[in-house]
Motif scaffolding. Structure first.
Motif, PDB file in Angstrom:
ATOM      1  N   PRO A  10      -6.430  10.858  -2.099  1.00 57.66           N
ATOM      2  CA  PRO A  10      -6.084  10.172  -1.916  1.00 57.66           C
ATOM      3  C   PRO A  10      -4.807  10.194  -0.941  1.00 57.66           C
ATOM      4  O   PRO A  10      -3.974  11.673  -1.663  1.00 57.66           O
ATOM      5  CB  PRO A  10      -5.288   9.587  -3.156  1.00 57.66           C
ATOM      6  N   PRO A  11      -4.121   9.325  -0.095  1.00 55.63           N
ATOM      7  CA  PRO A  11      -5.114   8.605   0.084  1.00 55.63           C
ATOM      8  C   PRO A  11      -5.914   8.774   1.435  1.00 55.63           C
ATOM      9  O   PRO A  11      -6.153   7.525   1.870  1.00 55.63           O
ATOM     10  CB  PRO A  11      -4.148   8.033   1.160  1.00 55.63           C
ATOM     11  N   SER A  38       2.620   6.402  10.305  1.00 61.26           N
ATOM     12  CA  SER A  38       2.403   4.791  10.344  1.00 61.26           C
ATOM     13  C   SER A  38       4.234   3.906   9.725  1.00 61.26           C
ATOM     14  O   SER A  38       4.283   3.593   9.544  1.00 61.26           O
ATOM     15  CB  SER A  38       1.295   4.226   9.411  1.00 61.26           C
ATOM     16  N   GLY A  39       4.959   5.106   9.644  1.00 61.58           N
ATOM     17  CA  GLY A  39       6.571   5.353   9.326  1.00 61.58           C
ATOM     18  C   GLY A  39       6.619   4.692   6.965  1.00 61.58           C
ATOM     19  O   GLY A  39       7.339   3.896   7.167  1.00 61.58           O
ATOM     20  N   TRP A  40       5.931   5.093   7.638  1.00 61.46           N
ATOM     21  CA  TRP A  40       6.277   5.116   5.192  1.00 61.46           C
ATOM     22  C   TRP A  40       7.255   5.525   5.223  1.00 61.46           C
ATOM     23  O   TRP A  40       7.906   4.743   3.809  1.00 61.46           O
ATOM     24  CB  TRP A  40       5.331   6.439   4.761  1.00 61.46           C
ATOM     25  N   ALA A  75       0.789  -0.464   0.075  1.00 66.07           N
ATOM     26  CA  ALA A  75       0.475  -0.122  -0.274  1.00 66.07           C
ATOM     27  C   ALA A  75       0.724   1.007   0.044  1.00 66.07           C
ATOM     28  O   ALA A  75       0.518   2.445  -0.474  1.00 66.07           O
ATOM     29  CB  ALA A  75      -0.712  -0.522   1.374  1.00 66.07           C
ATOM     30  N   ASN A  76       2.452   0.936   0.852  1.00 59.42           N
ATOM     31  CA  ASN A  76       2.926   2.090   0.595  1.00 59.42           C
ATOM     32  C   ASN A  76       3.838   2.712  -0.506  1.00 59.42           C
ATOM     33  O   ASN A  76       3.929   3.283  -1.313  1.00 59.42           O
ATOM     34  CB  ASN A  76       3.794   2.131   1.849  1.00 59.42           C
ATOM     35  N   VAL A  77       3.866   0.923  -1.590  1.00 59.44           N
ATOM     36  CA  VAL A  77       5.106   1.474  -2.305  1.00 59.44           C
ATOM     37  C   VAL A  77       3.773   1.778  -3.557  1.00 59.44           C
ATOM     38  O   VAL A  77       4.139   3.115  -4.555  1.00 59.44           O
ATOM     39  CB  VAL A  77       4.987   0.241  -2.955  1.00 59.44           C
ATOM     40  N   ALA A  78       2.462   1.422  -3.563  1.00 64.73           N
ATOM     41  CA  ALA A  78       1.827   2.293  -4.691  1.00 64.73           C
ATOM     42  C   ALA A  78       1.574   3.620  -4.047  1.00 64.73           C
ATOM     43  O   ALA A  78       1.534   4.719  -5.150  1.00 64.73           O
ATOM     44  CB  ALA A  78       0.195   1.798  -3.712  1.00 64.73           C
ATOM     45  N   ARG A  79       2.404   4.427  -3.342  1.00 61.51           N
ATOM     46  CA  ARG A  79       2.149   6.027  -3.130  1.00 61.51           C
ATOM     47  C   ARG A  79       3.046   6.448  -4.243  1.00 61.51           C
ATOM     48  O   ARG A  79       3.276   7.861  -4.479  1.00 61.51           O
ATOM     49  CB  ARG A  79       1.460   6.332  -2.011  1.00 61.51           C
TER      50      ARG A  79
END
Length: 272
Positions: free
Chosen positions: A242-243, A72-74, A40-44
């Motif tokens: 988003p997000p 949350s540590g992106w 989900a982080n990679v998608a950003r």
């Protein structure tokens, strides 16, 4: 400040070995592509451009880097592994005990414990990472002149609305070594906004003024995180996009087409 405690690594031995190999001596590009990152982080990445952003800030693997309020540590998923072998990653989080409201204490306690668990569950990536709690009204992020880089992503609007922005930037200045770098990414308003603005956007000139008032010199601007599709005129502010996606379900396609917010990316230098 103490390194995050390492809990039992629940990954399979082969996966742990592969992750450790990817981290050890890895380039920034290889760490951004790390298999341990949350999908989900990679998608950003297409909106946040972590490789280009960190290259613009000049982050090197042998530096001490303090990230302010990492959520949350992106970015922790990239910075902590990148700095693990030769440098030092410090995640500066709000001390829950600094809060006077029960709801605020609970919110920041949950954020802190979540990051602690993230680090403890994957020592191959986060071993040696440090979590440092700070009081946002009198912040100290480490020993004076101990950090090479301070980074903050999409936080300035919160500090302005809480009346903490000036002391936060002073804290950044204090913890940085002479010649150190402050990197700021923030939702960019069309112009100056009042202190009590609720949109989540901040004027670029206002962020520059905050940094310069603390003693920094503006060294560079990048448009790597710019988004000209962002009209910045939403009823629920930047959180419409988003997000966060705080909008009617029927408008999902519209806001997905816009993408994440238009963002300033600014590099400041503490004079030698």
């Amino acid at each position: 400040m103490e390194p995050a405690e390492a809990a039992k690594d629940t990954a399979k031995p082969a996966a742990r070995k592969a992750a450790a190999a990817a981290v050890a001596g890895g380039s920034l590009k290889s760490v951004v592509a790390g298999s341990w990152r949350d999908p989900a982080n990679v998608a950003r990445d297409g909106y946040r451009h972590p490789l280009e952003t960190l290259q613009f800030f000049g982050v090197r693997p042998d530096q001490t880097v303090v990230e302010i309020t990492p959520g949350s540590g992106w970015y922790s998923e990239i910075l902590a592994p990148y700095l693990r072998e030769k440098g030092r990653y410090v995640a500066a989080v709000v001390d829950p005990d600094s809060q006077t409201k029960d709801s605020s204490r609970a919110y920041f306690a949950k954020a802190k414990s979540g990051l602690e668990k993230k680090f403890a569950d994957a020592p191959a990536q986060y071993g040696g990472a440090v979590i440092a709690a700070y009081d946002p009204f009198k912040p100290a992020f480490g020993a004076p002149a101990s950090a090479d880089v301070v980074l903050t992503f999409r936080n300035v609007h919160n500090w302005r609305s809480a009346g903490q922005a000036e002391v936060m930037f002073k804290g950044f200045y204090d913890v940085l070594k002479p010649g150190g770098t402050l990197g700021v990414v923030e939702h960019r308003a069309k112009g100056d906004v009042p202190v009590d603005d609720k949109s989540g956007y901040v004027g670029q000139a206002q962020v520059i003024a905050l940094a310069e008032a603390a003693g920094f010199r503006l060294e560079g601007k990048s448009e790597v995180n710019a988004n000209p599709r962002d009209t910045k005129d939403y009823a629920k502010g930047v959180w419409t996009l988003p997000p966060s996606n705080q909008h009617e379900a029927a408008d999902s396609a519209k806001y997905k087409a816009i993408g994440e917010s238009d963002r300033m990316t600014l590099r400041f230098r503490k004079p030698r």
